[in-house]
Design a protein around this motif. Structure first.
Motif, PDB file in Angstrom:
ATOM      1  N   PRO A   1     -15.618  41.439   0.988  1.00 34.66           N
ATOM      2  CA  PRO A   1     -15.078  42.524   0.161  1.00 34.66           C
ATOM      3  C   PRO A   1     -13.602  42.337  -0.192  1.00 34.66           C
ATOM      4  N   LEU A   2     -12.891  41.536   0.601  1.00 33.93           N
ATOM      5  CA  LEU A   2     -11.471  41.316   0.345  1.00 33.93           C
ATOM      6  C   LEU A   2     -11.241  40.371  -0.839  1.00 33.93           C
TER       7      LEU A   2
ATOM      8  N   PRO B   1     -10.936  33.790   6.101  1.00 30.75           N
ATOM      9  CA  PRO B   1     -11.319  33.139   4.838  1.00 30.75           C
ATOM     10  C   PRO B   1     -10.683  33.792   3.620  1.00 30.75           C
ATOM     11  N   ALA B   2     -10.465  35.106   3.675  1.00 29.60           N
ATOM     12  CA  ALA B   2      -9.822  35.780   2.539  1.00 29.60           C
ATOM     13  C   ALA B   2      -8.394  35.285   2.364  1.00 29.60           C
ATOM     14  N   PHE B   3      -7.658  35.184   3.442  1.00 26.97           N
ATOM     15  CA  PHE B   3      -6.285  34.692   3.352  1.00 26.97           C
ATOM     16  C   PHE B   3      -6.256  33.258   2.806  1.00 26.97           C
ATOM     17  N   GLU B   4      -7.146  32.424   3.311  1.00 26.61           N
ATOM     18  CA  GLU B   4      -7.157  31.019   2.864  1.00 26.61           C
ATOM     19  C   GLU B   4      -7.453  30.928   1.366  1.00 26.61           C
ATOM     20  N   GLU B   5      -8.423  31.714   0.887  1.00 27.08           N
ATOM     21  CA  GLU B   5      -8.783  31.684  -0.527  1.00 27.08           C
ATOM     22  C   GLU B   5      -7.687  32.311  -1.391  1.00 27.08           C
TER      23      GLU B   5
ATOM     24  N   SER C   1       2.646  37.570  -9.578  1.00 24.93           N
ATOM     25  CA  SER C   1       1.718  36.619  -8.952  1.00 24.93           C
ATOM     26  C   SER C   1       1.358  37.056  -7.532  1.00 24.93           C
ATOM     27  N   GLY C   2       0.197  36.610  -7.074  1.00 25.10           N
ATOM     28  CA  GLY C   2      -0.224  36.861  -5.695  1.00 25.10           C
ATOM     29  C   GLY C   2      -0.487  38.314  -5.358  1.00 25.10           C
ATOM     30  N   SER C   3      -0.845  39.130  -6.352  1.00 23.63           N
ATOM     31  CA  SER C   3      -0.980  40.573  -6.109  1.00 23.63           C
ATOM     32  C   SER C   3      -2.105  40.882  -5.115  1.00 23.63           C
ATOM     33  N   GLN C   4      -3.241  40.180  -5.231  1.00 25.28           N
ATOM     34  CA  GLN C   4      -4.340  40.441  -4.304  1.00 25.28           C
ATOM     35  C   GLN C   4      -3.997  39.961  -2.900  1.00 25.28           C
ATOM     36  N   LEU C   5      -3.255  38.880  -2.799  1.00 20.14           N
ATOM     37  CA  LEU C   5      -2.799  38.405  -1.493  1.00 20.14           C
ATOM     38  C   LEU C   5      -1.889  39.451  -0.851  1.00 20.14           C
ATOM     39  N   ASP C   6      -1.016  40.058  -1.645  1.00 21.47           N
ATOM     40  CA  ASP C   6      -0.137  41.109  -1.129  1.00 21.47           C
ATOM     41  C   ASP C   6      -0.942  42.296  -0.613  1.00 21.47           C
TER      42      ASP C   6
ATOM     43  N   ALA D   1      -3.871  37.216  13.516  1.00 19.75           N
ATOM     44  CA  ALA D   1      -2.465  37.337  13.106  1.00 19.75           C
ATOM     45  C   ALA D   1      -1.667  36.092  13.484  1.00 19.75           C
ATOM     46  N   GLN D   2      -1.957  35.551  14.667  1.00 20.18           N
ATOM     47  CA  GLN D   2      -1.248  34.347  15.105  1.00 20.18           C
ATOM     48  C   GLN D   2      -1.577  33.155  14.226  1.00 20.18           C
ATOM     49  N   GLU D   3      -2.762  33.172  13.601  1.00 21.24           N
ATOM     50  CA  GLU D   3      -3.155  32.044  12.754  1.00 21.24           C
ATOM     51  C   GLU D   3      -2.717  32.220  11.300  1.00 21.24           C
ATOM     52  N   VAL D   4      -2.791  33.458  10.786  1.00 14.39           N
ATOM     53  CA  VAL D   4      -2.469  33.642   9.368  1.00 14.39           C
ATOM     54  C   VAL D   4      -0.968  33.794   9.122  1.00 14.39           C
ATOM     55  N   SER D   5      -0.206  34.241  10.121  1.00 10.56           N
ATOM     56  CA  SER D   5       1.241  34.379   9.915  1.00 10.56           C
ATOM     57  C   SER D   5       1.889  33.043   9.541  1.00 10.56           C
ATOM     58  N   PRO D   6       1.604  31.950  10.255  1.00  9.00           N
ATOM     59  CA  PRO D   6       2.159  30.657   9.829  1.00  9.00           C
ATOM     60  C   PRO D   6       1.654  30.225   8.448  1.00  9.00           C
ATOM     61  N   LEU D   7       0.390  30.531   8.143  1.00  8.00           N
ATOM     62  CA  LEU D   7      -0.167  30.194   6.838  1.00  8.00           C
ATOM     63  C   LEU D   7       0.616  30.876   5.716  1.00  8.00           C
ATOM     64  N   LEU D   8       0.914  32.174   5.907  1.00  7.42           N
ATOM     65  CA  LEU D   8       1.650  32.926   4.891  1.00  7.42           C
ATOM     66  C   LEU D   8       3.106  32.466   4.804  1.00  7.42           C
ATOM     67  N   THR D   9       3.672  32.160   5.962  1.00  6.02           N
ATOM     68  CA  THR D   9       5.055  31.677   5.969  1.00  6.02           C
ATOM     69  C   THR D   9       5.149  30.335   5.253  1.00  6.02           C
ATOM     70  N   GLU D  10       4.170  29.466   5.502  1.00  9.58           N
ATOM     71  CA  GLU D  10       4.169  28.158   4.840  1.00  9.58           C
ATOM     72  C   GLU D  10       4.004  28.321   3.332  1.00  9.58           C
ATOM     73  N   PHE D  11       3.129  29.251   2.927  1.00 11.30           N
ATOM     74  CA  PHE D  11       2.940  29.525   1.501  1.00 11.30           C
ATOM     75  C   PHE D  11       4.240  30.023   0.871  1.00 11.30           C
ATOM     76  N   SER D  12       4.912  30.930   1.549  1.00 11.66           N
ATOM     77  CA  SER D  12       6.179  31.456   1.050  1.00 11.66           C
ATOM     78  C   SER D  12       7.210  30.334   0.912  1.00 11.66           C
ATOM     79  N   SER D  13       7.229  29.457   1.903  1.00 12.00           N
ATOM     80  CA  SER D  13       8.173  28.332   1.850  1.00 12.00           C
ATOM     81  C   SER D  13       7.847  27.381   0.702  1.00 12.00           C
ATOM     82  N   LYS D  14       6.552  27.172   0.444  1.00 10.29           N
ATOM     83  CA  LYS D  14       6.151  26.305  -0.664  1.00 10.29           C
ATOM     84  C   LYS D  14       6.664  26.835  -1.994  1.00 10.29           C
TER      85      LYS D  14
END
Length: 675
Positions: free
Chosen positions: A4-5, A28-32, A63-68, A90-103
């Protein structure tokens, strides 16, 4: 698996589809959604047309409105309704989001386009909000390392990922420690002095744990009354130490090592970006501008408050001496302050609580918002919720839907302590459509029990008004871009609306409109209301010194990172000037100081006092012209609805006609005080 996400929410107002969301949907929602957001960035970068405000700056803002939105849902759940699985995610997706922000922030081609727009767009071609967005976007890239070399960029990215992990772990440790402790009491005499209503609460807690007698926890509604009313000094000491030892016990949830690591990482980040220390990096983007100005501000208030605070403590010592106490300790403060408050003002929190039924207080807040800003609140049952205790409200302005509000008022194991406002989606405008905000107010008040509704202490009344002030900032938002909307303002400006709203709690006529006994319907007497109003500045010297201690400690951590070795020693040294009681070697504030090590107040805790100057000055304007003055209310509404589209000092001057004066705060705090 249907997720649903990753679909358009088929819900009213596109609200979060909580009924269909499961923990396994998040990863999976965060990754997609990160993949989709990266594709949006790629489209901006690969656009062959010449860079313009529209195809670079505006496209980036949207950009990234659904991710937000999904991030908002997930991290709000992590605060208000967490569990082991959510914390693990949270421990797994926080680095993912931080890396995306850095990119994004370190994307050289993207920055090249941003810089081209920044360098080549005449200011007369943009309106004020567009110019602010352009400036903030450019600065955001620079402050994220866009001008650094490749090695430094990689180092900065690693630092940001580590900070996200460690900050998250800090908060999880504090929550675990808070939930782990309870004091089981079977002898009622140990709780002498504690009011019946609180005893009933302790008894209910014991029953939930299948125990006889009473259970006291470190949750706010349990801990605070114990410290305020329990005559058993040894019990007060024990509970106080337990609270002061959260994440300071050399166990698996100890935060001392994490503090040193977080502080060092922040300092390293600041130096890579060309700043002397982390405070200088942070304060460049605040109203205060520099650590030196904050230090001066705090020291000026310290000099003013100290004589009042010392006199207040002397008065408490005289009271304690009558009980045979030779040396007053910090764990005695709330008890004797309550005794003194009752003597001076004949006010007892437990005596007042029946007059402050949560529903009535909320009605008063809603009514005030209608009177000042023309908002109407209607409870609705067709919005999905993440917990049965949550309530939802549609908000209307001039009969048009304006915002959605969630309220979540009671403590539970999966909710962190304290009170806060947050949002599930920000207001913004796009393609002619106004996307309305979804706002949430979260507190930890005493639950209803049997026929007794939730009843608030007066401090909790002011807490609700405070958080609702933040909510109004989000509700009234009227901006084009989401990253300039609502509370997206300078951090030392964000507390203005919240602290401003608290002032109404002390206005006798307004207070009388909702302070009604929940059983008899009797209105709180004029005498009691006058005493509440008069007691506003009670222990103001002590409270000011306490806040200044937090502010100075925060500033020290973020200007003196190299000196942070032994946490207890550092804390004691940096708060010595504000300490009014002997330091307890068994406890430390820092390991549970979530505001600065998990939340967004790093190098910014001073902003509570800074905002008090703003709110005192703003409310003085109303007092001089009528506290419901419609013309001034409209000007304040304009200030709130503007979000971060205008420099906050200019926004304030447009409202008030001048810069705020510290004298307004000093007059309110100490002008009429008789100690």
């Amino acid at each position: 698996m249907k997720n649903p996400l990753l679909e358009t929410f088929q819900t009213k107002y596109n609200s979060a589809p909580f009924d269909f969301i499961k923990e396994e949907h998040f990863q999976p929602a965060f990754e997609e959604l990160v993949r989709q957001a990266e594709a949006e960035i790629d489209a901006i970068v690969e656009n062959p047309e010449a860079p313009t405000f529209e195809n670079v700056i505006e496209a980036l803002a949207y950009s990234g409105s659904q991710l937000d939105i999904v991030s908002g849902i997930f991290f709000n759940l992590n605060s208000a309704e967490t569990n082991d699985e959510i914390q693990k995610i949270a421990q797994e997706v926080s680095p993912l989001l931080t890396e995306f922000s850095s990119k994004i922030s370190q994307n050289e081609e993207l920055f090249r386009k941003v810089k081209a727009v920044y360098d080549n767009t005449p200011s007369e071609n943009l309106n004020g909000e567009q110019q602010m967005l352009l400036n903030e976007t450019y600065k955001g890239f620079v402050r994220s390392g866009a001008l650094l070399g490749e090695d430094e960029k990689n180092t900065l990215k690693d630092i940001n990922i580590e900070l996200s992990k460690k900050s998250l772990q800090f908060g999880q440790n504090v929550l675990a420690e808070t939930n782990a402790y309870f004091r089981h009491i079977t002898n009622r005499e140990e709780l002498a002095g504690v009011p019946e209503a609180i005893l009933a609460q302790y008894e209910a807690e014991a029953k939930e744990r299948n125990l006889d007698g009473y259970v006291v926890t470190l949750q706010f509604p349990s801990f605070v009354p114990l410290m305020k009313y329990a005559e058993n000094r040894e019990l007060r000491r024990e509970i106080s130490i337990a609270n002061g030892q959260k994440s300071f016990k050399n166990n698996e949830f100890d935060n001392q090592k994490l503090i040193r690591e977080i502080v060092q990482l922040k300092d390293e980040k600041a130096k890579i970006l060309g700043y002397t220390n982390y405070a200088q990096f942070v304060l460049e983007e605040r109203m205060a501008k520099a650590p030196e100005k904050v230090e001066t501000f705090l020291q000026e208030l310290l000099a003013k408050a100290q004589p009042y605070a010392e006199k207040e403590i002397e008065t408490l010592k005289e009271l304690a001496t009558k009980d045979g106490i030779d040396e007053l300790q910090s764990y005695d403060h709330a008890f004797y302050a309550e005794k003194l408050r009752k003597q001076k003002f004949d006010i007892d929190d437990e005596e007042l609580k029946p007059y402050f039924q949560l529903d009535k207080v909320q009605d008063a807040v809603f009514g005030l918002a209608k009177r000042l800003f023309g908002l109407k609140f209607v409870e609705t049952t067709d919005i999905q919720k993440y917990h049965p205790e949550v309530k939802t409200y549609e908000i209307f302005e001039d009969d048009a839907f304006k915002a959605l509000l969630y309220t979540d008022y009671f403590p539970r194991a999966g909710k962190r302590a304290g009170a806060w406002m947050t949002s599930y989606r920000s207001q913004f405008k796009k393609h002619g459509a106004d996307h309305c905000p979804h706002i949430s107010v979260v507190c930890n008040f005493s639950k209803p029990m049997g026929d007794m509704p939730s009843l608030l202490t007066f401090q909790e009344v002011t807490t609700l008004f405070h958080e609702f002030g933040h909510a109004l900032h989000g509700i009234l938002a009227d901006t084009t871009y989401p990253n300039l909307s609502g509370t997206s303002v300078k951090w030392d400006f964000v507390e203005l609306p919240s602290q401003f709203m608290e002032n109404y709690c002390y206005e006798p006529d307004f207070l009388k409109s909702f302070a009604v006994h929940y059983q008899t319907g009797e209105v709180l007497s004029d005498e009691k209301i006058e005493k509440i109003s008069s007691s506003k500045n009670f222990m103001e010297g002590y409270q000011t010194m306490r806040q200044l201690g937090f502010g100075l400690l925060d500033l020290a951590y973020h200007t003196k990172a190299a000196n942070v070795d032994d946490i207890k020693t550092f804390e004691t040294q940096e708060t010595e000037a504000t300490n009014l009681y002997p330091a307890n070697p068994e406890t430390a504030l820092s390991p549970s100081f979530s505001h600065i090590f998990q939340g967004g107040y790093s190098a910014g805790y001073y902003s509570y006092k800074w905002a008090e100057v703003l709110d005192a000055d703003a409310f003085q304007y109303f007092k001089e012209n009528g506290i419901f003055n419609p013309d001034i209310a409209q000007k304040f509404k304009k200030l709130l609805s503007s979000g971060g589209t205008v420099d906050p000092m200019e926004l304030y001057k447009s409202f008030r006609g001048s810069e705020p004066k510290i004298e307004s705060l000093l007059k309110r705090a100490f002008g009429d005080q008789q100690i």
